[in-house]
Design a protein around this motif. Sequence first.
Motif, PDB file in Angstrom:
ATOM      1  N   GLY A 117      38.571  30.631  39.412  1.00  0.00           N
ATOM      2  CA  GLY A 117      37.376  29.974  39.916  1.00  0.00           C
ATOM      3  C   GLY A 117      36.816  30.642  41.151  1.00  0.00           C
ATOM      4  N   VAL A 118      37.653  30.822  42.173  1.00  0.00           N
ATOM      5  CA  VAL A 118      37.150  31.335  43.446  1.00  0.00           C
ATOM      6  C   VAL A 118      36.709  32.795  43.335  1.00  0.00           C
ATOM      7  CG1 VAL A 118      39.298  32.223  44.464  1.00  0.00           C
ATOM      8  CG2 VAL A 118      37.571  31.132  45.926  1.00  0.00           C
ATOM      9  N   THR A 119      37.260  33.530  42.378  1.00  0.00           N
ATOM     10  CA  THR A 119      36.839  34.924  42.172  1.00  0.00           C
ATOM     11  C   THR A 119      35.671  35.038  41.204  1.00  0.00           C
ATOM     12  OG1 THR A 119      38.474  35.221  40.403  1.00  0.00           O
ATOM     13  CG2 THR A 119      39.152  35.830  42.644  1.00  0.00           C
ATOM     14  N   THR A 120      35.150  33.909  40.732  1.00  0.00           N
ATOM     15  CA  THR A 120      34.034  33.830  39.775  1.00  0.00           C
ATOM     16  C   THR A 120      34.350  34.560  38.480  1.00  0.00           C
ATOM     17  OG1 THR A 120      32.776  35.777  40.513  1.00  0.00           O
ATOM     18  CG2 THR A 120      32.408  33.727  41.715  1.00  0.00           C
ATOM     19  N   THR A 121      35.585  34.455  38.011  1.00  0.00           N
ATOM     20  CA  THR A 121      35.963  35.149  36.780  1.00  0.00           C
ATOM     21  C   THR A 121      35.705  34.291  35.550  1.00  0.00           C
ATOM     22  OG1 THR A 121      37.671  36.347  37.997  1.00  0.00           O
ATOM     23  CG2 THR A 121      37.813  36.388  35.608  1.00  0.00           C
ATOM     24  N   GLY A 122      36.314  33.119  35.495  1.00  0.00           N
ATOM     25  CA  GLY A 122      36.079  32.248  34.348  1.00  0.00           C
ATOM     26  C   GLY A 122      37.119  32.348  33.252  1.00  0.00           C
ATOM     27  N   LEU A 123      38.132  33.202  33.401  1.00  0.00           N
ATOM     28  CA  LEU A 123      39.240  33.205  32.451  1.00  0.00           C
ATOM     29  C   LEU A 123      40.011  31.898  32.583  1.00  0.00           C
ATOM     30  CD1 LEU A 123      40.774  36.807  32.661  1.00  0.00           C
ATOM     31  CD2 LEU A 123      39.712  35.761  30.655  1.00  0.00           C
ATOM     32  N   MET A 143      34.139  25.793  42.751  1.00  0.00           N
ATOM     33  CA  MET A 143      34.814  26.946  43.357  1.00  0.00           C
ATOM     34  C   MET A 143      34.098  28.243  42.985  1.00  0.00           C
ATOM     35  SD  MET A 143      38.864  26.026  43.020  1.00  0.00           S
ATOM     36  CE  MET A 143      39.365  27.474  43.980  1.00  0.00           C
ATOM     37  N   GLN A 144      33.623  28.324  41.751  1.00  0.00           N
ATOM     38  CA  GLN A 144      32.858  29.508  41.365  1.00  0.00           C
ATOM     39  C   GLN A 144      31.565  29.594  42.156  1.00  0.00           C
ATOM     40  OE1 GLN A 144      32.487  29.465  36.994  1.00  0.00           O
ATOM     41  NE2 GLN A 144      34.242  30.840  36.934  1.00  0.00           N
ATOM     42  N   TRP A 145      30.936  28.442  42.389  1.00  0.00           N
ATOM     43  CA  TRP A 145      29.660  28.455  43.098  1.00  0.00           C
ATOM     44  C   TRP A 145      29.832  28.982  44.513  1.00  0.00           C
ATOM     45  CZ3 TRP A 145      27.326  26.154  47.350  1.00  0.00           C
ATOM     46  CH2 TRP A 145      25.915  26.212  47.393  1.00  0.00           C
ATOM     47  N   TYR A 146      30.817  28.441  45.260  1.00  0.00           N
ATOM     48  CA  TYR A 146      30.956  28.938  46.634  1.00  0.00           C
ATOM     49  C   TYR A 146      31.698  30.261  46.682  1.00  0.00           C
ATOM     50  CZ  TYR A 146      35.614  26.552  47.084  1.00  0.00           C
ATOM     51  OH  TYR A 146      36.909  26.118  46.943  1.00  0.00           O
ATOM     52  N   GLY A 147      32.514  30.579  45.680  1.00  0.00           N
ATOM     53  CA  GLY A 147      33.131  31.901  45.621  1.00  0.00           C
ATOM     54  C   GLY A 147      32.112  32.986  45.325  1.00  0.00           C
ATOM     55  N   GLY A 148      31.093  32.639  44.515  1.00  0.00           N
ATOM     56  CA  GLY A 148      30.045  33.609  44.193  1.00  0.00           C
ATOM     57  C   GLY A 148      29.204  33.960  45.397  1.00  0.00           C
ATOM     58  N   LEU A 149      28.818  32.959  46.150  1.00  0.00           N
ATOM     59  CA  LEU A 149      28.039  33.227  47.361  1.00  0.00           C
ATOM     60  C   LEU A 149      28.908  33.864  48.436  1.00  0.00           C
ATOM     61  CD1 LEU A 149      25.294  32.946  48.699  1.00  0.00           C
ATOM     62  CD2 LEU A 149      26.003  30.720  49.558  1.00  0.00           C
ATOM     63  N   GLY A 150      30.182  33.479  48.445  1.00  0.00           N
ATOM     64  CA  GLY A 150      31.108  34.069  49.417  1.00  0.00           C
ATOM     65  C   GLY A 150      31.308  33.174  50.614  1.00  0.00           C
ATOM     66  N   PHE A 151      32.576  32.941  50.967  1.00  0.00           N
ATOM     67  CA  PHE A 151      32.871  32.147  52.157  1.00  0.00           C
ATOM     68  C   PHE A 151      32.225  32.759  53.390  1.00  0.00           C
ATOM     69  CE2 PHE A 151      36.821  31.430  49.623  1.00  0.00           C
ATOM     70  CZ  PHE A 151      36.591  30.097  49.365  1.00  0.00           C
ATOM     71  N   VAL A 152      32.231  34.080  53.446  1.00  0.00           N
ATOM     72  CA  VAL A 152      31.728  34.750  54.646  1.00  0.00           C
ATOM     73  C   VAL A 152      30.261  34.437  54.859  1.00  0.00           C
ATOM     74  CG1 VAL A 152      31.270  36.993  55.680  1.00  0.00           C
ATOM     75  CG2 VAL A 152      33.454  36.587  54.536  1.00  0.00           C
ATOM     76  N   VAL A 153      29.462  34.536  53.790  1.00  0.00           N
ATOM     77  CA  VAL A 153      28.030  34.279  53.915  1.00  0.00           C
ATOM     78  C   VAL A 153      27.780  32.821  54.267  1.00  0.00           C
ATOM     79  CG1 VAL A 153      25.834  34.277  52.683  1.00  0.00           C
ATOM     80  CG2 VAL A 153      27.441  36.142  52.349  1.00  0.00           C
ATOM     81  N   LEU A 154      28.510  31.905  53.619  1.00  0.00           N
ATOM     82  CA  LEU A 154      28.361  30.487  53.957  1.00  0.00           C
ATOM     83  C   LEU A 154      28.689  30.229  55.422  1.00  0.00           C
ATOM     84  CD1 LEU A 154      29.828  28.702  50.820  1.00  0.00           C
ATOM     85  CD2 LEU A 154      27.558  28.344  51.781  1.00  0.00           C
ATOM     86  N   SER A 224      26.438  31.630  39.863  1.00  0.00           N
ATOM     87  CA  SER A 224      27.529  32.355  40.517  1.00  0.00           C
ATOM     88  C   SER A 224      28.093  33.447  39.624  1.00  0.00           C
ATOM     89  CB  SER A 224      28.654  31.380  40.884  1.00  0.00           C
ATOM     90  OG  SER A 224      29.218  30.802  39.714  1.00  0.00           O
ATOM     91  N   THR A 225      27.504  33.611  38.429  1.00  0.00           N
ATOM     92  CA  THR A 225      28.015  34.521  37.390  1.00  0.00           C
ATOM     93  C   THR A 225      29.509  34.287  37.178  1.00  0.00           C
ATOM     94  OG1 THR A 225      28.417  36.409  38.894  1.00  0.00           O
ATOM     95  CG2 THR A 225      26.264  36.286  37.835  1.00  0.00           C
ATOM     96  N   GLY A 226      29.884  32.995  37.118  1.00  0.00           N
ATOM     97  CA  GLY A 226      31.286  32.617  36.954  1.00  0.00           C
ATOM     98  C   GLY A 226      31.685  32.364  35.518  1.00  0.00           C
ATOM     99  N   GLY A 227      30.914  31.536  34.788  1.00  0.00           N
ATOM    100  CA  GLY A 227      31.141  31.382  33.367  1.00  0.00           C
ATOM    101  C   GLY A 227      32.010  30.227  32.931  1.00  0.00           C
ATOM    102  N   TYR A 228      32.490  29.389  33.863  1.00  0.00           N
ATOM    103  CA  TYR A 228      33.271  28.226  33.446  1.00  0.00           C
ATOM    104  C   TYR A 228      32.346  27.230  32.740  1.00  0.00           C
ATOM    105  CZ  TYR A 228      37.937  28.744  35.518  1.00  0.00           C
ATOM    106  OH  TYR A 228      39.227  29.111  35.800  1.00  0.00           O
ATOM    107  N   GLY A 346      26.971  43.971  37.774  1.00  0.00           N
ATOM    108  CA  GLY A 346      25.614  43.732  38.260  1.00  0.00           C
ATOM    109  C   GLY A 346      25.296  44.459  39.548  1.00  0.00           C
ATOM    110  N   GLY A 347      24.415  43.874  40.345  1.00  0.00           N
ATOM    111  CA  GLY A 347      23.909  44.548  41.532  1.00  0.00           C
ATOM    112  C   GLY A 347      24.705  44.259  42.785  1.00  0.00           C
ATOM    113  N   VAL A 348      24.692  45.200  43.718  1.00  0.00           N
ATOM    114  CA  VAL A 348      25.281  44.987  45.041  1.00  0.00           C
ATOM    115  C   VAL A 348      24.469  43.917  45.766  1.00  0.00           C
ATOM    116  CG1 VAL A 348      25.654  46.056  47.295  1.00  0.00           C
ATOM    117  CG2 VAL A 348      26.218  47.321  45.220  1.00  0.00           C
ATOM    118  N   GLY A 349      25.158  42.989  46.437  1.00  0.00           N
ATOM    119  CA  GLY A 349      24.473  41.905  47.118  1.00  0.00           C
ATOM    120  C   GLY A 349      24.186  40.724  46.211  1.00  0.00           C
ATOM    121  N   SER A 350      24.676  40.785  44.952  1.00  0.00           N
ATOM    122  CA  SER A 350      24.538  39.670  44.019  1.00  0.00           C
ATOM    123  C   SER A 350      25.865  38.948  43.912  1.00  0.00           C
ATOM    124  CB  SER A 350      24.103  40.192  42.644  1.00  0.00           C
ATOM    125  OG  SER A 350      25.196  40.853  41.994  1.00  0.00           O
ATOM    126  N   THR A 351      25.933  37.964  43.016  1.00  0.00           N
ATOM    127  CA  THR A 351      27.188  37.261  42.789  1.00  0.00           C
ATOM    128  C   THR A 351      28.012  37.915  41.685  1.00  0.00           C
ATOM    129  OG1 THR A 351      26.232  35.743  41.150  1.00  0.00           O
ATOM    130  CG2 THR A 351      26.088  35.088  43.465  1.00  0.00           C
TER     131      THR A 351
END
Length: 486
Positions: A117-123, A143-154, A224-228, A346-351
């Motif tokens: 979840g936190v790594t936005t993987t979805g396995l 967890m995917q949502w805030y993992g995608g944006l990143g704790f640091v950015v939040l 978040s490009t997580g996929g769950y 995907g792109g740098v600076g994306s999720t």
Amino acid sequence: MAYEDRLEPLSFAVRPRVVLKYTGQLGLALAALTLVPLGVAAGYEDWPMAWRLALVVTLLTVAGVPLGRLRSPRTIQTNEALVVTALVFLVAPLAMSWPMAATGIPYLDALFEAVSGVTTTGLTTLASVAERPPAFLFTRAWMQWYGGLGFVVLSLALLIGPGVAARRLANISGEGEDLIGNTRGHARRVLTVYLAFTVAGIALLWALGLAPFAAVVHTLAAVSTGGYSSFDGSLAGLGVSTQWAVTLLSLAGAVALSTWYRAARGGPAALADDLQLRALLLAALAVTVVLALFMLRSGQSWSEVVRHAPLLALSAQTTTGFASLDVGALDPAARLTLAGSMLVGGGVGSTAGGFKILRLLILLRLLQILLNRTRLVEHAVVEYRLGETRIEPEEGLRALLVVVLYIGVVALSWLPFAAAGYDPLNALFEVVSATATVGLSTGITALELDPWLKGVLCLDMLLGRLEVLALLVVLYPRTWFGRRND
């Protein structure tokens, strides 16, 4: 004197006080974020999970408040920023796995779900998710949502003040690639874009007929490009319009969020001028065509190909991991095509995950320059540019290093699965999916998978989300031992 010895006077180990301070602040951000699933668990009267979440919030707050009050340093070193980022992505799944285990799944599988979840993987190792409690399904997607944006950015947006430390953490998180104004302001603008996509996505999916809970879960996992998914068949049971709505939300998340901010201010021309977006769409189109040819060759009908090939191609290229059919049933060539697409990402600076399409463009440009130099005079000076942007040699070297590290992780992770007797191509697909933080699976990831192989996939997901280097810095002895810049 060796080269390393000459550099030693300029090298400094991490300062524990600095690492503890910013880890504590990011821990407070995690505590605040955990209040949301706590509220959902309480709302659904899932008290076993609710009291565990409440205890996690309490412990993170009790630890984070005194640590966050430690004296701020004048500057933060690169190794310190990397260590802080890595530690938070280690602490988060460890903290959240215990509440998730309250649903009755083994702790190791709860930890796997939390890491995924936190790594936005979805396995997922779970055979069925539809039977799981709503609070569990929401927590995974959250967890995917805030993992995608990143704790640091939040944290930059909400907690950590402006300054050198904020800029260093922003650069480490991947959000310093394209700062607009001051770091904290940039983080808030990125958060605004992210929230706008989230709110719009929930409204759109609800309008298309999804139940409110399913609309929330799928939107959180898409942007978040997580996929769950909250359905056992992922997107397979949804209507075509809903499938495409979820996929387009995933595509939006795979584009640098700062690009959407510029487009909101400067109009659609900002999107047309974005090199990463054009490359992402071109790559997805190419994968769609190749995938369609392989699906047709394997006997699938035109109607199936037209419906599923674009969705799978975009799912792989954006590293989202939603699936509209059984990926394991595709022929080997189609699975290999998807694996290559996932690895780029995907792109740098994306999720999105993967080693990022911008790095591929940089390496392709470098190859073109090397080929052109073979027909130039010996002392000709060639400027290294990508579009209108000048690329410094160090940036090209860094891009090459990240790509090589990703391929190395995939190769080393594939060997244990091959040694365990799994089909080599399916094993390769699985470790690429984990390392690129995608979530598409051929069926290897399951409850009955050997615990140590689950551990390999967890490590792959963390390495992929942290782009390998941050975790290597944590494990490097000289990071912790040596002279300190106090």
